[in-house]
Design an enzyme around this catalytic site. Structure first.
Site, mmCIF file in Angstrom:
data_model
loop_
_atom_site.group_PDB
_atom_site.id
_atom_site.type_symbol
_atom_site.label_atom_id
_atom_site.label_comp_id
_atom_site.label_asym_id
_atom_site.label_seq_id
_atom_site.Cartn_x
_atom_site.Cartn_y
_atom_site.Cartn_z
ATOM 1 N N HIS A 365 30.831 42.413 42.059
ATOM 2 C CA HIS A 365 31.839 42.447 40.881
ATOM 3 C C HIS A 365 31.746 43.670 40.235
ATOM 4 O O HIS A 365 32.559 43.945 39.169
ATOM 5 C CB HIS A 365 31.484 41.548 39.756
ATOM 6 C CG HIS A 365 31.660 40.085 40.138
ATOM 7 N ND1 HIS A 365 33.017 39.436 39.623
ATOM 8 C CD2 HIS A 365 31.019 39.117 40.949
ATOM 9 C CE1 HIS A 365 32.961 38.271 40.358
ATOM 10 N NE2 HIS A 365 31.744 37.983 40.811
ATOM 11 N N THR A 664 41.315 40.087 35.433
ATOM 12 C CA THR A 664 41.950 38.660 35.568
ATOM 13 C C THR A 664 42.842 38.610 34.348
ATOM 14 O O THR A 664 43.958 37.763 34.590
ATOM 15 C CB THR A 664 41.073 37.640 35.853
ATOM 16 O OG1 THR A 664 39.931 37.562 34.918
ATOM 17 C CG2 THR A 664 40.514 37.625 37.311
ATOM 18 N N LYS A 668 46.786 36.754 33.893
ATOM 19 C CA LYS A 668 47.429 35.943 33.003
ATOM 20 C C LYS A 668 48.478 36.310 32.167
ATOM 21 O O LYS A 668 49.591 35.759 31.883
ATOM 22 C CB LYS A 668 46.099 35.712 32.136
ATOM 23 C CG LYS A 668 44.926 34.923 32.875
ATOM 24 C CD LYS A 668 43.592 34.848 31.889
ATOM 25 C CE LYS A 668 42.585 34.614 33.024
ATOM 26 N NZ LYS A 668 41.228 34.842 32.404
#
Length: 829
Positions: A365, A664, A668
């Site tokens: 990540h 992320t 959205k």
């Protein structure tokens, strides 16, 4: 006039009779558990929410088929609230609205009573939550495994412009969504010593902590499938410390049970930062050890309720089990599974290692060096002595293989070792994960390329087939249907409702990009969302904002690499321009910045103070009026994201190229009709590809430019001297224009920006300001702005977590996703 009650209505009323004496919604606060079930009454079924769920969970769907199962191991699941998401996925929203209305209650007020399950820090934990939704919606036999933290991410209060942390006592009134499963309690061992005997290796004299599982149902989207998230809570065994004490120590022994139970007490509040504390290592091993016992128990039983059929041959484990490691936090699963297979099940090392590698897969990540986990050998030796031995043996065999491939290349052996020599010996957990997994993936295309060419280059050269990309995604159920029903409806009116399961269908909206009615509808929904959020801000923070201004939103964890400071410099520049030419027609903006700083991250806390200090000056300057407002959004969390994202016009995604693995939040905002100003970093690159680069506001250095600058050296002073507006802004910060009572308040920030800024804020300043000018210009043309928005929404298909999970399933787990709907438990068979 009230219509007469049908039999069905009467049954609904019976199911909610517990509400009889409730005067108002605030009375429900402490009774949320008791009264929640009434909202989930199904037309043909007056069972409570829990009966409904567990009837569904026990449809034996998975047990009869005995499919391959995937176990998603994560130290974080950032779930937010559950009620509305459950109603959406079970198609119960209208029924529940009607039921609450008949009781004289407001469903929205009721929803506001629920606490967020804040068991995560940011992107990594929220990704896990989106993945659970997609795995259930795609019919995968999937289990999320983690820790049931008693205290989740802290609540943030802003006091005099400073962040103050408050404990998140989210379980204070109980949690109606969970069910304790004491029958599946498991022992977890710590400390002790290792004995090598003729019968094999024994780990003895350990301290035992019990892991008590709590199950939370995870419903798929309208497919009658319910998966499980199982979170472990730490319990002291009954005899804890008592056997070591005489009678006099009894009270202390009982009090000391807290020491064992502290393991699941609190979430570590760091995002992209490694803190090598013993308690954190205990948490990591605790979740892994309990989960692996569960996995192997379930594998051996395989047929639900069958006692005669038990699998004894563990060699087929990889055919029936996939384990996905969400970052290196659950990396101890690799040595723990080896320990079980070799020490307990008595397999040979070679056979066991083959099983481990074929079962496990690792998701990376981050490439930030301060975030990579490196555990001191001394700590492991004390806490998990057998696991350290196993890691040493894994490393010995690994280095043997490398030295055969590259004879005499000592430097390569040093670089690739799992053990980092030097002052304090450490275990590099990322290296352990790569060696112990059959697949390693990054979370956006650019990130997956970076790990192959930099941090894990040596490993890629040896095993290129291991490395994959799986670009992150978000669930369109929570992040569109639930949080933005107006937009979801406007879309459904044009292309039908199937896009909710198959987000690629949003491409059909391109047919409507010049349709005036559609353009008007999209703009209208955005304006309504802005009005609603403006009302929320007025109620919460007593600030009045101009709903016709551009809502410029920058929400994410506060971190130097995310460059909230670059945004601050733009705000100051804008402020200075308005002051200089107050009669010019400026595009009005409300700039909202929100996010939590890790409690020990001094620089991040200073950044929050700077933002609030700038706001104090700008918001109280009569010359500026409502043309520029700066708001710090307190306590940014999932539930606040669900409110602010649908209202945003502009999404700030401005990390230094090469630092944000994916992001992320960017997706959205795009799905909810905001335009993006951003660098070519993380998933922004793919967003620009999908929507067309001309439909995003892309600025700044690319990864190659950053690398070139690192080689030649970044000279912040040269930008300061060359760009007058930048110099003016910096001089105002350092001269006390935003902290008149304490002129040197921000000296540390100024010093960092001028002399040791790893993230090169000044290098992108000029391009950022020019790009923001283009944003302001386009905002003055609402029709063209909205057309660009439609291009963005139409390009969102790729960023569904359904697509991400389908790729994990097919390319890593060896499973096939399905959109099939199974029979509901109350359907006649």
């Amino acid at each position: 006039m009230a219509r007469p009650l049908s039999d069905q209505d009467k049954r609904k009323q019976i199911s909610v009779r517990g509400l009889a004496g409730v005067e108002n919604v605030s009375d429900l606060k402490t009774n949320f558990n008791r009264h929640l079930h009434f909202t989930l009454v199904k037309d043909r079924n007056v069972a409570t929410k829990r009966d409904y769920y567990f009837a569904l969970a026990n449809t034996q769907h998975y047990y009869e088929k005995d499919p391959k199962r995937v176990y998603y191991l994560s130290l974080e699941f950032y779930m937010g609230r559950t009620l509305q998401n459950t109603m959406v996925n079970l198609a119960l929203e209208n029924a529940c609205d009607e039921a609450t209305y008949q009781l004289g209650l407001d469903m929205e007020e009721l929803q506001d009573i629920e606490e967020d399950a804040g068991l995560g820090n940011g992107g990594l934990g929220r990704l896990a939550a989106c993945f659970l939704d997609s795995m259930a919606s795609l019919g995968l036999a999937a289990y999320g495994y983690g820790i049931r933290y008693e205290f989740g991410i802290f609540n943030q209060k802003i006091v005099n412009g400073w962040q103050v942390e408050e404990a998140d006592d989210w379980l204070r009134y109980g949690n109606p969504w969970e069910k304790a499963r004491p029958e599946y309690m498991r022992p977890v061992h710590f400390y002790g010593r290792v004995e090598h005997t003729a019968e094999g290796v024994k780990w003895v004299d350990t301290q035992v902590v019990l892991a008590l599982p709590y199950d939370t149902p995870v419903p798929g989207y309208r497919n009658n499938i319910v998966n499980t998230m199982r979170l472990w809570s730490a319990k002291a065994p009954c005899d804890f410390n008592l056997k070591d004490f005489n009678v006099g120590g009894y009270i202390q022994a009982v009090l000391d049970r807290n020491l064992a139970e502290n393991i699941s007490r609190v979430l570590y509040p760091n995002d992209n930062f490694f803190e090598g504390k013993e308690l954190r290592l205990k948490q990591e091993y605790f979740v892994v050890a309990a989960t692996l016992q569960d996995i192997i128990r379930r594998f051996k039983a395989s047929k639900f309720g069958s006692t005669e059929f038990v699998r004894l041959d563990l060699s087929t484990l990889p055919d029936k089990v996939a384990i996905q490691l969400n970052d290196t936090h659950p990396a101890m699963a690799i040595p723990e599974l080896m320990r079980i297979l070799v020490d307990v099940e008595k397999l040979t090392w070679e056979k066991a290692w083959d099983i481990v590698v074929r079962t496990c897969a690792y998701t990376n990540h981050t490439v930030l060096p301060e975030a990579l986990e490196r555990w001191p050998v001394d700590l492991l030796q004390n806490l998990l002595p057998r696991h350290l031995e196993i890691i040493y043996e894994v490393n010995r065999r690994h280095l043997e293989r490398i030295s055969k491939l590259y004879p005499g290349d000592e430097d390569r052996l040093r670089r690739m070792s799992l053990v980092e020599e030097g002052g304090m010996k450490k275990i590099n957990m990322a290296h352990l994960c790569i060696v112990g997994s059959h697949a390693v993936n990054g979370v956006a295309r650019i990130h997956s390329e970076i790990i192959k060419s930099t941090v894990f280059k040596d490993f890629y050269e040896v095993d290129p087939e291991k490395f994959q990309n799986k670009t992150n995604g978000i669930t369109p159920r929570r992040w569109l249907v639930m949080c933005n029903p107006g937009l979801a409806e406007v879309i459904a009116e044009r292309i039908g409702e199937d896009y909710i399961r198959d987000l690629d269908q949003l491409q059909k909206l391109l047919e409507f990009v010049d349709d005036d009615t559609f353009i008007r509808d999209v703009a209208k929904v955005k304006q309504e969302n802005k009005m609603k959020f403006a009302a929320h801000l007025e109620e919460q923070y007593k600030v009045k904002i101009n709903p016709n201004s551009m809502f410029d939103v920058h929400v994410k964890r506060i971190h130097e690499y995310k460059r909230q400071l670059l945004n601050c410099l733009h705000i100051i520049t804008l402020y200075n321009r308005i002051k200089k030419e107050p009669n010019k027609s400026w595009t009005p903006r409300t700039i909202m910045i929100g996010g939590k700083a890790a409690p020990g991250y001094h620089t991040a806390k200073m950044i929050i103070k700077l933002i609030t200090a700038i706001g104090d000056v700008v918001n109280n300057d009569p010359v500026v009026g409502d043309r520029l407002k700066v708001i710090f959004l307190e306590n940014y969390r999932v539930t606040l994201a669900e409110k602010v994202i649908p209202a945003a016009d502009l999404s700030e995604q401005i990390s230094t190229a090469g630092t944000e693995a994916s992001g992320t939040g960017n997706m959205k905002f795009m799905l909810n009709g905001a335009l993006t100003i951003g660098t070519m970093d993380g998933a922004n690159v793919e967003m620009a590809e999908e929507a067309g680069e001309e439909n995003l506001f892309i600025f700044g250095m690319r990864v190659e430019d950053v690398e070139a600058m690192d080689k030649k050296g970044y000279d912040a002073l040269s930008y300061y001297n060359r760009i007058p507006e930048l110099r003016q802004a910096m001089d105002q910060i350092s001269g006390g224009a935003f902290s008149p009572a304490q002129p040197d308040l921000f000296k540390d920030l100024v010093n960092m920006l001028m002399h040791h800024d790893r993230f090169k804020v000044f290098a992108d300043y000029e391009d950022y300001i020019q790009c923001q000018d283009k944003v302001s210009a386009l905002y003055k043309n609402p029709k063209e702005w909205t057309k660009m928005v439609i291009h963005n929404i139409a390009g969102c298909g790729k960023f569904s977590s359904d697509r991400t999970i389908s790729q994990y399933a097919r390319e890593i787990w060896g499973m096939e996703p399905s959109l099939e709907k199974i029979a509901a438990p109350d359907d006649p068979r």
